[in-house]
Design a protein around this motif. Sequence first.
Motif, PDB file in Angstrom:
ATOM      1  N   UNK A  14      32.105  38.955  82.033  1.00  0.00           N
ATOM      2  CA  UNK A  14      30.693  39.014  81.635  1.00  0.00           C
ATOM      3  C   UNK A  14      30.240  37.681  81.055  1.00  0.00           C
ATOM      4  N   UNK A  15      31.134  37.008  80.311  1.00  0.00           N
ATOM      5  CA  UNK A  15      30.825  35.705  79.741  1.00  0.00           C
ATOM      6  C   UNK A  15      30.558  34.691  80.853  1.00  0.00           C
ATOM      7  N   UNK A  17      29.514  35.317  83.970  1.00  0.00           N
ATOM      8  CA  UNK A  17      28.248  35.632  84.638  1.00  0.00           C
ATOM      9  C   UNK A  17      27.065  35.166  83.795  1.00  0.00           C
ATOM     10  N   UNK A  18      27.160  35.402  82.492  1.00  0.00           N
ATOM     11  CA  UNK A  18      26.049  35.017  81.611  1.00  0.00           C
ATOM     12  C   UNK A  18      25.913  33.496  81.549  1.00  0.00           C
ATOM     13  N   UNK A  19      27.034  32.773  81.614  1.00  0.00           N
ATOM     14  CA  UNK A  19      26.969  31.314  81.597  1.00  0.00           C
ATOM     15  C   UNK A  19      26.306  30.784  82.870  1.00  0.00           C
ATOM     16  N   UNK A  20      26.606  31.391  84.021  1.00  0.00           N
ATOM     17  CA  UNK A  20      25.943  30.991  85.270  1.00  0.00           C
ATOM     18  C   UNK A  20      24.433  31.196  85.166  1.00  0.00           C
ATOM     19  N   UNK A  49      22.155  32.750  72.825  1.00  0.00           N
ATOM     20  CA  UNK A  49      22.579  33.699  71.795  1.00  0.00           C
ATOM     21  C   UNK A  49      23.539  34.737  72.369  1.00  0.00           C
ATOM     22  N   UNK A  50      23.263  35.194  73.587  1.00  0.00           N
ATOM     23  CA  UNK A  50      24.144  36.176  74.228  1.00  0.00           C
ATOM     24  C   UNK A  50      25.508  35.563  74.527  1.00  0.00           C
ATOM     25  N   UNK A  51      25.538  34.294  74.924  1.00  0.00           N
ATOM     26  CA  UNK A  51      26.814  33.617  75.150  1.00  0.00           C
ATOM     27  C   UNK A  51      27.639  33.576  73.865  1.00  0.00           C
ATOM     28  N   UNK A  54      29.114  37.093  73.271  1.00  0.00           N
ATOM     29  CA  UNK A  54      30.226  37.406  74.171  1.00  0.00           C
ATOM     30  C   UNK A  54      31.455  36.575  73.838  1.00  0.00           C
ATOM     31  N   UNK A  55      31.231  35.303  73.503  1.00  0.00           N
ATOM     32  CA  UNK A  55      32.347  34.426  73.153  1.00  0.00           C
ATOM     33  C   UNK A  55      33.041  34.923  71.893  1.00  0.00           C
ATOM     34  N   UNK A  56      32.255  35.343  70.890  1.00  0.00           N
ATOM     35  CA  UNK A  56      32.823  35.874  69.646  1.00  0.00           C
ATOM     36  C   UNK A  56      33.527  37.197  69.894  1.00  0.00           C
ATOM     37  N   UNK A  57      32.946  38.056  70.736  1.00  0.00           N
ATOM     38  CA  UNK A  57      33.568  39.340  71.050  1.00  0.00           C
ATOM     39  C   UNK A  57      34.924  39.134  71.704  1.00  0.00           C
ATOM     40  N   UNK A  58      35.000  38.217  72.654  1.00  0.00           N
ATOM     41  CA  UNK A  58      36.268  37.936  73.334  1.00  0.00           C
ATOM     42  C   UNK A  58      37.310  37.431  72.339  1.00  0.00           C
ATOM     43  N   UNK A  59      36.907  36.528  71.461  1.00  0.00           N
ATOM     44  CA  UNK A  59      37.824  35.997  70.460  1.00  0.00           C
ATOM     45  C   UNK A  59      38.314  37.088  69.519  1.00  0.00           C
TER      46      UNK A  59
END
Length: 400
Positions: A14-15, A17-20, A49-51, A54-59
């Motif tokens: 998801x991260x 896709x959102x970055x693209x 903000x969404x990136x 998602x980045x924090x959630x993954x971490x």
Amino acid sequence: MAVEKKDIEDVAEALGRKFDEFKKTNDKRIDGLEEEKGKLSGQVDTLNEKLSELDELKSNLEKELLSLKRPDGTGTKAASEHKAAFMQFVRKGIDAGLGDLQAKALQIGTEADGGYAVPEELDRSIIELLKDTSPMRQVCNQISVGTPDYKRLVSLGGAGSGWVGETAARPATGTPTLGQISAFMGEIYANPQATQTSLDDIFFNAEAWLGAEVTREFSEKEGSAFTSGNGVNKPKGYLAYDLVLDDDKTRDFGKLQKLISGAAGSFNGDNIIDLIHSLKAGYRANATFMMTNLTVAYVRKLKDSQGNYLWRPGLEADKPSTLLGYGITENEDVPDVAADANAISFGDFKRGYTIVDRIGTRVLRDPYTNKPYVGFYTTKRVGGMLVDSQAIKVLTLSAA
């Protein structure tokens, strides 16, 4: 429900896709007509903000999965007895025999100022939780000592050498210089409160509550001190040391090199590249960036001369997002982007900065001061010191 590796992979996908989507929208903003830029800027900020989310959630998922794999501490019989007696002290205030059990388990007795040492297992858990929650503890070197203070010797070089012929005389060379540095130590405290009724409740996990409360309080104070503390009754933060323009060849030991961005309150990709290469190759192998979340959002928009984004999302488990190939440690105690702010640091923090923990967190139970609450006055001695001033570089957002 327990975290699984697939959960992390789903978030990473998801991260990506959102970055693209972020790149396409930001490119349109840059290249679009003037009247379109306002609307697209709002979309870019939302995607940015969404990136971050998602980045924090993954971490966080990766940390949770790692914590599930940690073995439980078993300890010795003496340590187990000490822990059981300590929790009886926490719940009921009964300390009969606790001092003797503490002495057997930790080889220390009750200090003159009162209170009891937290059992080794719980003390270790508090330190581990601090490492999980404190950005500086995640990347810096950490040692435990049994004394109130800590000093160490460092070599300042200067031995000298020379070329000689086979039979030529070999005169004495210079004597290498040794310097002594000391940790800036301080005592940090927390005083969480609980009612006696809750402590009497067998379903109330007093150990987890005390650990969580102390960790939160200590982590907030420590993080600020390790970053910018002035060294008075607290650790001296790495940003509190002198920041000068001199490079490694001419700079005095104990001072950090700063690079100037050339524009007040802003920076570009070239500044980031210069910051990386101001660090010697030996330090770059384990280097990381350190900045706030808002600064991370700023760097996501930066491109190189070929139009490639400098920030890349971590699209695999255990692979963090990177800036020009280096990881980013988010530290909200670092200054945000602003005029003359020391907004970005880069370096091998494990070699550059050492956190010193004195063994033993102590608790004094107070059921009298704030009735009907029982206070747990908890203290811990901790320090910090810059040990290698060549290992960390700072970008200052100044015009000159």
